[in-house]
Write a protein that holds these residues in place. Structure first.
Motif, PDB file in Angstrom:
ATOM      1  N   ARG A 228       0.843  -1.200   0.000  1.00 57.89           N
ATOM      2  CA  ARG A 228       0.000   0.000   0.000  1.00 57.89           C
ATOM      3  C   ARG A 228       0.878   1.250   0.000  1.00 57.89           C
ATOM      4  N   LEU A 229       0.814   1.979  -1.124  1.00 60.39           N
ATOM      5  CA  LEU A 229       1.686   3.123  -1.327  1.00 60.39           C
ATOM      6  C   LEU A 229       0.877   4.356  -1.664  1.00 60.39           C
ATOM      7  N   SER A 230       1.465   5.515  -1.389  1.00 62.37           N
ATOM      8  CA  SER A 230       0.870   6.761  -1.854  1.00 62.37           C
ATOM      9  C   SER A 230       1.066   6.855  -3.363  1.00 62.37           C
ATOM     10  N   GLU A 231       0.396   7.777  -3.987  1.00 62.09           N
ATOM     11  CA  GLU A 231       0.524   7.924  -5.443  1.00 62.09           C
ATOM     12  C   GLU A 231       1.955   8.268  -5.830  1.00 62.09           C
ATOM     13  N   PHE A 237       8.227   4.053  -7.592  1.00 59.68           N
ATOM     14  CA  PHE A 237       8.517   2.618  -7.621  1.00 59.68           C
ATOM     15  C   PHE A 237       8.445   2.080  -9.048  1.00 59.68           C
ATOM     16  N   GLU A 238       7.373   2.403  -9.750  1.00 58.38           N
ATOM     17  CA  GLU A 238       7.210   1.923 -11.121  1.00 58.38           C
ATOM     18  C   GLU A 238       8.260   2.521 -12.046  1.00 58.38           C
ATOM     19  N   ARG A 239       8.577   3.790 -11.860  1.00 59.10           N
ATOM     20  CA  ARG A 239       9.592   4.430 -12.706  1.00 59.10           C
ATOM     21  C   ARG A 239      10.941   3.766 -12.532  1.00 59.10           C
ATOM     22  N   GLN A 240      11.302   3.452 -11.291  1.00 61.12           N
ATOM     23  CA  GLN A 240      12.608   2.856 -11.045  1.00 61.12           C
ATOM     24  C   GLN A 240      12.668   1.414 -11.543  1.00 61.12           C
ATOM     25  N   ILE A 241      11.560   0.659 -11.365  1.00 66.47           N
ATOM     26  CA  ILE A 241      11.502  -0.710 -11.875  1.00 66.47           C
ATOM     27  C   ILE A 241      11.648  -0.703 -13.402  1.00 66.47           C
ATOM     28  N   GLU A 313       3.015  -0.544   7.808  1.00 69.75           N
ATOM     29  CA  GLU A 313       4.011  -1.500   7.342  1.00 69.75           C
ATOM     30  C   GLU A 313       5.215  -0.772   6.752  1.00 69.75           C
ATOM     31  N   ILE A 314       6.316  -1.490   6.692  1.00 71.84           N
ATOM     32  CA  ILE A 314       7.519  -0.991   6.029  1.00 71.84           C
ATOM     33  C   ILE A 314       7.938  -2.043   5.007  1.00 71.84           C
ATOM     34  N   TYR A 315       8.284  -1.578   3.816  1.00 71.84           N
ATOM     35  CA  TYR A 315       8.660  -2.484   2.742  1.00 71.84           C
ATOM     36  C   TYR A 315      10.116  -2.270   2.338  1.00 71.84           C
ATOM     37  N   ARG A 316      10.765  -3.376   2.020  1.00 77.59           N
ATOM     38  CA  ARG A 316      12.052  -3.342   1.340  1.00 77.59           C
ATOM     39  C   ARG A 316      11.919  -4.178   0.077  1.00 77.59           C
ATOM     40  N   ALA A 317      12.691  -3.846  -0.937  1.00 82.98           N
ATOM     41  CA  ALA A 317      12.615  -4.603  -2.189  1.00 82.98           C
ATOM     42  C   ALA A 317      13.925  -4.503  -2.938  1.00 82.98           C
ATOM     43  N   SER A 318      14.237  -5.559  -3.671  1.00 86.75           N
ATOM     44  CA  SER A 318      15.465  -5.588  -4.455  1.00 86.75           C
ATOM     45  C   SER A 318      15.296  -6.562  -5.610  1.00 86.75           C
ATOM     46  N   ILE A 319      15.896  -6.238  -6.753  1.00 87.03           N
ATOM     47  CA  ILE A 319      15.873  -7.124  -7.916  1.00 87.03           C
ATOM     48  C   ILE A 319      17.115  -8.001  -7.871  1.00 87.03           C
ATOM     49  N   LEU A 320      16.896  -9.328  -7.936  1.00 84.62           N
ATOM     50  CA  LEU A 320      17.973 -10.300  -7.750  1.00 84.62           C
ATOM     51  C   LEU A 320      18.117 -11.217  -8.960  1.00 84.62           C
ATOM     52  N   ASP A 321      19.236 -11.926  -8.990  1.00 89.29           N
ATOM     53  CA  ASP A 321      19.447 -13.075  -9.884  1.00 89.29           C
ATOM     54  C   ASP A 321      19.334 -12.728 -11.368  1.00 89.29           C
ATOM     55  N   PHE A 322      20.058 -11.703 -11.779  1.00 93.07           N
ATOM     56  CA  PHE A 322      20.076 -11.339 -13.207  1.00 93.07           C
ATOM     57  C   PHE A 322      21.323 -11.919 -13.879  1.00 93.07           C
ATOM     58  N   LYS A 368       3.633  -4.007 -10.913  1.00 92.37           N
ATOM     59  CA  LYS A 368       2.546  -3.025 -10.836  1.00 92.37           C
ATOM     60  C   LYS A 368       1.295  -3.642 -10.214  1.00 92.37           C
ATOM     61  N   GLY A 369       1.113  -4.941 -10.430  1.00 97.72           N
ATOM     62  CA  GLY A 369      -0.079  -5.608  -9.932  1.00 97.72           C
ATOM     63  C   GLY A 369      -0.104  -5.776  -8.428  1.00 97.72           C
ATOM     64  N   ILE A 370       1.034  -5.714  -7.772  1.00 98.01           N
ATOM     65  CA  ILE A 370       1.040  -5.900  -6.310  1.00 98.01           C
ATOM     66  C   ILE A 370       0.914  -4.562  -5.580  1.00 98.01           C
ATOM     67  N   VAL A 371       0.817  -3.457  -6.325  1.00 95.65           N
ATOM     68  CA  VAL A 371       0.733  -2.126  -5.720  1.00 95.65           C
ATOM     69  C   VAL A 371      -0.703  -1.681  -5.612  1.00 95.65           C
ATOM     70  N   GLU A 372      -1.046  -1.177  -4.452  1.00 91.24           N
ATOM     71  CA  GLU A 372      -2.361  -0.556  -4.245  1.00 91.24           C
ATOM     72  C   GLU A 372      -2.134   0.894  -3.829  1.00 91.24           C
ATOM     73  N   VAL A 373      -2.631   1.799  -4.647  1.00 88.87           N
ATOM     74  CA  VAL A 373      -2.446   3.218  -4.373  1.00 88.87           C
ATOM     75  C   VAL A 373      -3.535   3.709  -3.441  1.00 88.87           C
ATOM     76  N   GLN A 374      -3.112   4.309  -2.345  1.00 91.28           N
ATOM     77  CA  GLN A 374      -4.078   4.866  -1.380  1.00 91.28           C
ATOM     78  C   GLN A 374      -3.880   6.374  -1.297  1.00 91.28           C
ATOM     79  N   VAL A 375      -4.952   7.082  -1.392  1.00 89.52           N
ATOM     80  CA  VAL A 375      -4.906   8.545  -1.349  1.00 89.52           C
ATOM     81  C   VAL A 375      -4.956   9.022   0.093  1.00 89.52           C
TER      82      VAL A 375
END
Length: 375
Positions: A228-231, A237-241, A313-322, A368-375
């Motif tokens: 759950r993220l702000s806009e 997040f999407e731009r960086q991915i 909640e607090i989220y961490r994320a990283s792209i692995l195994d390339f 993008k599918g795992i993101v829920e934008v909350q205002v």
């Protein structure tokens, strides 16, 4: 810890702590030792590959060199249980890779045993990766701090008993094992996510009846919830991915994953902020301070923790195994096999046989599918 694990981990630690500025071993072996080392099973001599690239990266990431080496320094971290060597974490995937963790939990050491993977990373991916990470401070690509390769062949490496290549990377689960001073032990959750719409033989042939549960447990996880993220957070997040996966697609990489960590906000480790790293400083190497490796910049990043829009909640994320490249001989052989199978039972491509751009599109849709934008 087995003797094999002890000797391999000590070989890795010795290389990191004693290597010369160019990454080569500190000592040149005698003629007798060079003749005998072919018969070694587990003790290896490693060199640090392209230390001229990785050391500046560690500076950009604000990793103090003394603090970095202290994570591997067995003399400063003697423990009666593991005697200060790296902590083995076992086989954690299909590649046959083995993992070690430093005693302070800050870094992971992962073997890259398959030739086509470490050859691709060294010869095709390394320079694009380091160039990308220098100018993209908010990249979600995992921070690789060293790449080690054996200086010689031994019976152990020839038989596959001792991996000849390893990467060192930051552990975004850092802090999970810290004991709270009071209250219950923090609950951390993590998922290793890949697009699940691909053909996975272990899952899709005979309904998975031909594969053991242990084998199927190594498949990618499914995240049946939302972050759950702000806009503004979701847009960034999407731009960086998109930015990171464009690099991977250009290098023809497939089968990478998003490692997602979720922590209840009340359980998250308390970390003091650092000054903001401005993007225009990308060409300069900042002076690192003596800080834990996951002291976040200001504002927090995806590697140190992003607070959900509801503050729970607090989220961490990283792209692995390339490390799997579509153009390698091994990948081409697998593609041929899957195409042959599809003549009998059309299941489509596997994640390791699809085109890099097609994999990127499915990966982006998943993120993008795992993101829920909350205002």
């Amino acid at each position: 810890m087995t003797r094999r694990e002890t000797l391999i981990s000590r070989s890795i630690v010795y290389a990191i702590l004693t290597a010369k500025e160019d990454g080569r071993p500190a000592r040149k072996p005698s003629l007798l030792r060079r003749a005998l080392r072919l018969f070694y099973l587990y003790w290896l001599s490693f060199r640090l590959v392209r230390e001229d690239l990785f050391k500046p990266l560690r500076g950009i990431w604000m990793i103090n060199e003394d603090s970095y080496k202290a994570s591997f320094n067995v003399r400063k971290q003697i423990d009666k249980k593991n005697k200060g060597v790296l902590i083995p974490m076992g086989d954690m995937g299909y590649s046959g890779s083995t993992f070690f963790c430093t005693n302070d939990g800050a870094y992971l050491v992962k073997s890259v045993p398959r030739h086509f993977e470490h050859d691709f990373f060294k010869n095709d991916m390394l320079i694009p990766y380091t160039d990308h990470m220098r100018v993209n401070r908010s990249s979600l690509l995992v921070h690789i701090t060293n790449f080690l390769e054996s200086t010689h062949r031994t019976i152990g490496t020839l038989l596959g008993l001792a991996p000849s290549h390893h990467i060192v990377m930051e552990n975004i689960l850092y802090g999970q094992d810290q004991e709270p001073q009071d209250g219950p032990k923090p609950k951390w959750e993590s998922w290793d996510l890949k697009p699940t719409s691909y053909f996975f033989p272990e899952r899709d042939i005979a309904g998975g009846a031909l594969a053991s549960q242990a084998t199927k447990s190594k498949l990618a996880d499914e995240f049946n919830d939302k972050i759950r993220l702000s806009e503004a957070q979701a847009t960034e997040f999407e731009r960086q991915i998109e930015n990171d996966t464009l690099l991977l697609a250009n290098c023809n990489a497939v089968d990478y994953s998003l490692f997602l960590v979720r922590i209840s906000a009340s359980d998250a480790p308390t970390i003091e902020p650092e000054p903001l790293i401005q993007l225009e400083e990308a060409g300069d190497e900042p002076t690192p301070s003596v800080q834990p490796p996951f002291t976040p910049p200001n504002p927090p990043s995806w590697r140190t923790g992003v607070v959900s829009s509801d503050g729970r909640e607090i989220y961490r994320a990283s792209i692995l195994d390339f490390f799997w490249a579509k153009h390698t001989i091994h990948a081409k052989a697998m593609t041929t096999l899957v195409r042959g199978y599809n003549l009998i039972d059309d299941r489509g491509p596997m994640s390791i046989t699809t085109d890099s751009e097609e994999y990127r599109n499915r990966f982006l849709d998943m993120c993008k599918g795992i993101v829920e934008v909350q205002v």
